[in-house]
Motif scaffolding. Structure first.
Motif, PDB file in Angstrom:
ATOM      1  N   ILE A 194       0.847  -1.190   0.000  1.00 14.13           N
ATOM      2  CA  ILE A 194       0.000   0.000   0.000  1.00 14.13           C
ATOM      3  C   ILE A 194       0.882   1.239   0.000  1.00 14.13           C
ATOM      4  O   ILE A 194       1.844   1.314   0.774  1.00 14.13           O
ATOM      5  CB  ILE A 194      -0.912   0.046   1.250  1.00 14.13           C
ATOM      6  CG1 ILE A 194      -1.810  -1.189   1.313  1.00 14.13           C
ATOM      7  CG2 ILE A 194      -1.730   1.342   1.280  1.00 14.13           C
ATOM      8  CD1 ILE A 194      -2.880  -1.232   0.263  1.00 14.13           C
TER       9      ILE A 194
ATOM     10  N   ALA B  30      -2.530   0.391  -4.346  1.00 14.91           N
ATOM     11  CA  ALA B  30      -2.388  -0.935  -3.759  1.00 14.91           C
ATOM     12  C   ALA B  30      -1.926  -1.910  -4.836  1.00 14.91           C
ATOM     13  O   ALA B  30      -2.273  -1.765  -6.011  1.00 14.91           O
ATOM     14  CB  ALA B  30      -3.705  -1.409  -3.152  1.00 14.91           C
TER      15      ALA B  30
ATOM     16  N   ILE C 264      -8.542   1.090   2.374  1.00 17.35           N
ATOM     17  CA  ILE C 264      -7.500   0.065   2.258  1.00 17.35           C
ATOM     18  C   ILE C 264      -8.084  -1.330   2.466  1.00 17.35           C
ATOM     19  O   ILE C 264      -7.780  -2.264   1.715  1.00 17.35           O
ATOM     20  CB  ILE C 264      -6.374   0.342   3.273  1.00 17.35           C
ATOM     21  CG1 ILE C 264      -5.582   1.590   2.840  1.00 17.35           C
ATOM     22  CG2 ILE C 264      -5.445  -0.861   3.400  1.00 17.35           C
ATOM     23  CD1 ILE C 264      -4.623   2.104   3.887  1.00 17.35           C
TER      24      ILE C 264
END
Length: 215
Positions: free
Chosen positions: A87, A96, A125
């Motif tokens: 990330i 990502a 995320i």
């Protein structure tokens, strides 16, 4: 940089990592050559190699004989033996990537998230990781690493400028990343992470010392 194992009893996990790294760097490679590279006995290396083979991290390959006798089996990384997620968080958004054991980017994605606060960023995320890992169903995901602008929690450094991550001081990065993804987590400043990537897969792998300039 030389890879050297240890004969200390507590050093078994370290030796496993060193043997795996030697195979990644030099494979296909024979057990005896690994032992010479890392300074361990062939017996110790063979024990570690057997475990790594059983766990699917490496593959054993034997070439066709060109004369009398069988050539020794050589070892190489199994690219599909595991994956990691990377990330990169910046003031503009989140990148990502899903990476195999050979360091190849298998899948990648990006989400625009200008000046994202921690709660929003970790929600994003988590969703990105679920999407990426879902594209390799059944694949073993070993961990996740996050790079973001630093330095972290250094009071004497200025946090003014276009790379400032507003609201990110004193955030428990590792704990929040694990909570969002369920994976063992690591974090590093973006410049240090970039230099380490060069060390592992770029020109830096051929040098014991080098400079990396990050703009």
């Amino acid at each position: 940089m030389a890879l050297r194992g240890t004969n200390q009893e507590f050093g078994r996990p370290y030796n496993r990592r060193i043997v795996l790294e030697s195979i990644r760097r030099h494979g296909p490679i024979a057990r005896s050559d690994i032992a010479r590279h890392v300074g361990l006995t062939v017996q110790t290396v063979s024990t570690i190699v057997r475990e790594l083979e059983e766990q699917g991290y490496i593959l054993s390959v034997r070439e066709e004989p060109k004369g009398r006798g069988l050539p020794p089996a050589t070892l190489r990384i199994n690219p599909e033996g595991g994956y990691a997620v990377g990330i990169h968080l910046t003031p503009l958004g989140i990148d990502a990537a899903l990476i195999n054991l050979s360091g190849d980017v298998i899948e990648s994605s990006r989400r625009e998230a200008p000046n994202a606060a921690p709660d929003h960023a970790f929600d994003q995320i988590g969703a990105m990781v679920r999407d990426l890992t879902g594209k390799r169903p059944g694949g073993r995901v070993i961990g996740i690493g996050m790079a973001l602008p630093g330095p972290f929690d250094v009071d004497s450094m200025s946090f003014v400028g276009p790379t400032t991550m507003t609201g990110w001081k004193h955030v428990a990065l590792r704990e929040r990343l694990t909570a969002a993804t369920g994976l063992p987590a690591f974090f590093e400043s973006d410049m240090a992470a970039a230099a380490m990537g060069e060390r592992l897969y770029g020109i830096g792998a051929r040098h014991s010392d080098y400079y990396y300039l990050y703009f």
